[in-house]
Design a protein around this motif. Structure first.
Motif, short mmCIF file in Angstrom:
data_model
loop_
_atom_site.label_atom_id
_atom_site.label_comp_id
_atom_site.label_asym_id
_atom_site.label_seq_id
_atom_site.Cartn_x
_atom_site.Cartn_y
_atom_site.Cartn_z
N LEU A 206 0.83 -1.20 0.00
CA LEU A 206 0.00 0.00 0.00
C LEU A 206 0.87 1.26 0.00
CD1 LEU A 206 -2.85 1.20 0.14
CD2 LEU A 206 -2.70 1.06 2.63
N ASN A 207 1.97 1.21 0.73
CA ASN A 207 2.89 2.35 0.77
C ASN A 207 3.43 2.66 -0.62
OD1 ASN A 207 4.76 4.28 2.14
ND2 ASN A 207 6.30 2.86 1.37
N MET A 208 3.85 1.62 -1.34
CA MET A 208 4.37 1.82 -2.69
C MET A 208 3.28 2.31 -3.63
SD MET A 208 6.79 -1.57 -2.91
CE MET A 208 7.50 -1.19 -4.49
N ALA A 209 2.07 1.75 -3.49
CA ALA A 209 0.96 2.16 -4.34
C ALA A 209 0.63 3.63 -4.13
CB ALA A 209 -0.26 1.29 -4.06
N ALA A 210 0.73 4.09 -2.87
CA ALA A 210 0.44 5.49 -2.56
C ALA A 210 1.55 6.41 -3.08
CB ALA A 210 0.25 5.67 -1.06
N LEU A 211 2.80 5.96 -2.96
CA LEU A 211 3.92 6.76 -3.46
C LEU A 211 3.81 6.99 -4.96
CD1 LEU A 211 6.96 5.27 -1.50
CD2 LEU A 211 6.18 7.65 -1.42
N TRP A 212 3.34 5.97 -5.66
CA TRP A 212 3.31 6.02 -7.13
C TRP A 212 1.91 6.32 -7.67
CZ3 TRP A 212 6.33 0.77 -7.37
CH2 TRP A 212 7.66 1.00 -7.00
N ASP A 213 0.96 6.60 -6.79
CA ASP A 213 -0.42 6.90 -7.21
C ASP A 213 -0.99 5.83 -8.14
OD1 ASP A 213 -0.46 9.31 -5.77
OD2 ASP A 213 0.48 10.40 -7.43
N LEU A 214 -0.84 4.60 -7.74
CA LEU A 214 -1.32 3.49 -8.58
C LEU A 214 -2.84 3.35 -8.50
CD1 LEU A 214 1.35 0.73 -7.80
CD2 LEU A 214 1.39 2.52 -9.57
N PRO A 215 -3.47 2.90 -9.57
CA PRO A 215 -4.93 2.69 -9.58
C PRO A 215 -5.31 1.39 -8.88
CG PRO A 215 -4.04 2.09 -11.71
CD PRO A 215 -2.88 2.64 -10.91
N ALA A 216 -4.95 1.29 -7.61
CA ALA A 216 -5.17 0.08 -6.82
C ALA A 216 -6.28 0.31 -5.81
CB ALA A 216 -3.89 -0.34 -6.10
N ILE A 217 -7.22 -0.61 -5.75
CA ILE A 217 -8.31 -0.56 -4.77
C ILE A 217 -8.18 -1.79 -3.89
CG2 ILE A 217 -10.81 -0.55 -4.45
CD1 ILE A 217 -10.94 0.66 -7.35
N LEU A 218 -7.84 -1.58 -2.64
CA LEU A 218 -7.72 -2.68 -1.70
C LEU A 218 -9.08 -2.94 -1.06
CD1 LEU A 218 -4.75 -1.90 -2.20
CD2 LEU A 218 -4.30 -2.47 0.20
N VAL A 219 -9.58 -4.15 -1.21
CA VAL A 219 -10.92 -4.49 -0.74
C VAL A 219 -10.82 -5.50 0.39
CG1 VAL A 219 -13.20 -5.37 -1.38
CG2 VAL A 219 -11.82 -4.12 -3.07
#
Length: 387
Positions: A206-219
């Motif tokens: 999640l940290n990496m996804a937030a740093l890179w603004d990835l289109p990831a939705i954690l459900v």
């Protein structure tokens, strides 16, 4: 259409009864309100008012009825020892995958844990592929080599069920990275349970996804119990939608298909513009954690029956259909009977499918041209040459 080729489709295309019914019902949009408000963390929650139509309402009912019947049948097959190994059932949680599919496309990716049968069906998989895989037969979606925990459908961007708790979340963020790298207008839903919510790899991804603004939705499918353990015994903070801290979150009634639809639509729009978001689906499983868990030693039968009576996702849709006079009680019962028939036919066909050949042990293991030779530990004796 031959049953073996039947895809998981809305009832309007699979059941002549409902084709006729839909011709006589209004096509006007219907506005429904979610059962409870959304709760947001670092974001403004979406509206509780959700737009639907008769076709969608009827398809929700049929899809969930088919999923429920499939899981009940899987229970019986496991007890008959036709399904071996691990088997984690999804009955009670059907609104999550049905509502999610209503808000996204097959080009959006989904990756989940081992409670994956119904999600595979929602992605367009067939009952035959499902039961054959559960029973380890060649006609299965993973050629009988994955079993209950490893359903997969690449052509619909379903990247599988994963048996290692929480391990699918970093993979999901990797899928989201690929989507952003390719400049695609799609997102990835990485699904996990409340039991996996404390995994370190989840926070790292999640940290990496937030740093890179990835289109990831954690459900987080919070069904309130891990493997024999209530959430309050395993998590100091069970508000999973807040767990991202710097990442927005939304708590959703996961027993309400329209709440899930609205939340997933909201999350997709957010992720494409702003990066990752967490959705906590407040849901409930009727079975135990897996078939080896009776599910009644750490919760009461009254609790389970209470949820069935008050929050069951299928019954909620049934009431909406009846309230808008889209079908009669008998017509809905006929749909449930049809679901039972289709499940029974698929099981019969799956039983006729042969077990995988022994040579299949060595296929789909190595990339072609790599890793095709097997040596002894001293690297001197060639033990086998794999196909």
């Amino acid at each position: 259409m031959a049953f073996a080729r039947r895809s998981f489709k809305p009832i309007s295309t699979t059941t002549s009864f409902f084709r006729r019914r839909l011709l006589t019902t209004t096509t006007d949009d219907i506005t429904v309100e979610t059962s409870v408000p959304f709760t947001g963390h670092n974001c403004e929650p979406p509206s509780r008012s959700v737009s639907t139509n008769p076709k969608e309402l009827l398809s929700f009912f049929t899809d969930m009825a088919l999923m429920r019947r499939m899981e009940i049948a899987a229970d019986s097959l496991y007890k008959s020892k036709l399904i071996r190994g691990f088997c984690h059932l999804y009955d009670g949680q059907e609104a999550v995958c049905v509502g999610m599919e209503a808000a996204i496309t097959k080009k959006d990716c989904i990756i989940t844990a081992y409670r994956d049968h119904c999600i595979f069906l929602g992605r367009g998989g067939t009952l035959l592929e499902s039961f054959a895989e559960l029973m380890g037969r060649q006609a299965g979606c993973s050629k009988g080599k994955g079993g209950s925990m490893h359903f997969y459908k690449k052509d619909a961007c379903f990247f599988g069920g994963h048996g290692i708790v929480g391990a699918q979340v970093p993979l999901g963020c990797g899928l989201a990275f690929a989507q952003k790298f390719r400049k695609e207008d799609h997102v990835t839903f990485a699904m996990y349970g409340d039991g996996a919510a404390n995994q370190g790899q989840l926070f790292e991804a999640l940290n990496m996804a937030a740093l890179w603004d990835l289109p990831a939705i954690l459900v987080c499918e919070n069904n309130h119990y891990g493997m024999g353990t209530a959430e309050w015994r395993a998590a100091k903070s069970p508000a999973y939608y807040k767990r991202g801290d710097y990442v927005p979150g939304l708590k959703v009634d996961g027993m309400d298909a329209f709440a899930v639809k609205q939340a997933c639509k909201f999350a997709k729009e957010h992720a494409l513009k702003n990066g990752p978001i967490i959705l906590e689906m407040d849901t409930y499983r009727y079975h135990g954690h897996s078939m080896s868990d009776p599910g009644s030693t750490y919760r009461t039968r009254d609790e389970i029956s209470g949820v069935r009576q008050e929050r069951d996702p299928i019954e909620r849709i049934r009431k909406l259909i009846l309230a808008h006079d889209l079908a009669t009680e008998k017509e809905l019962k006929d749909i449930e009977k049809q679901a039972r028939k289709e499940v029974d036919e698929a099981i019969a066909q799956a039983k006729e499918s042969p077990m995988p050949e022994e040579s299949e042990l060595f296929t789909n293991v190595y990339r072609k041209g790599l890793g095709v030779e097997s040596f002894g530990t001293d690297r001197k004796e060639l033990r086998a040459t794999l196909p």
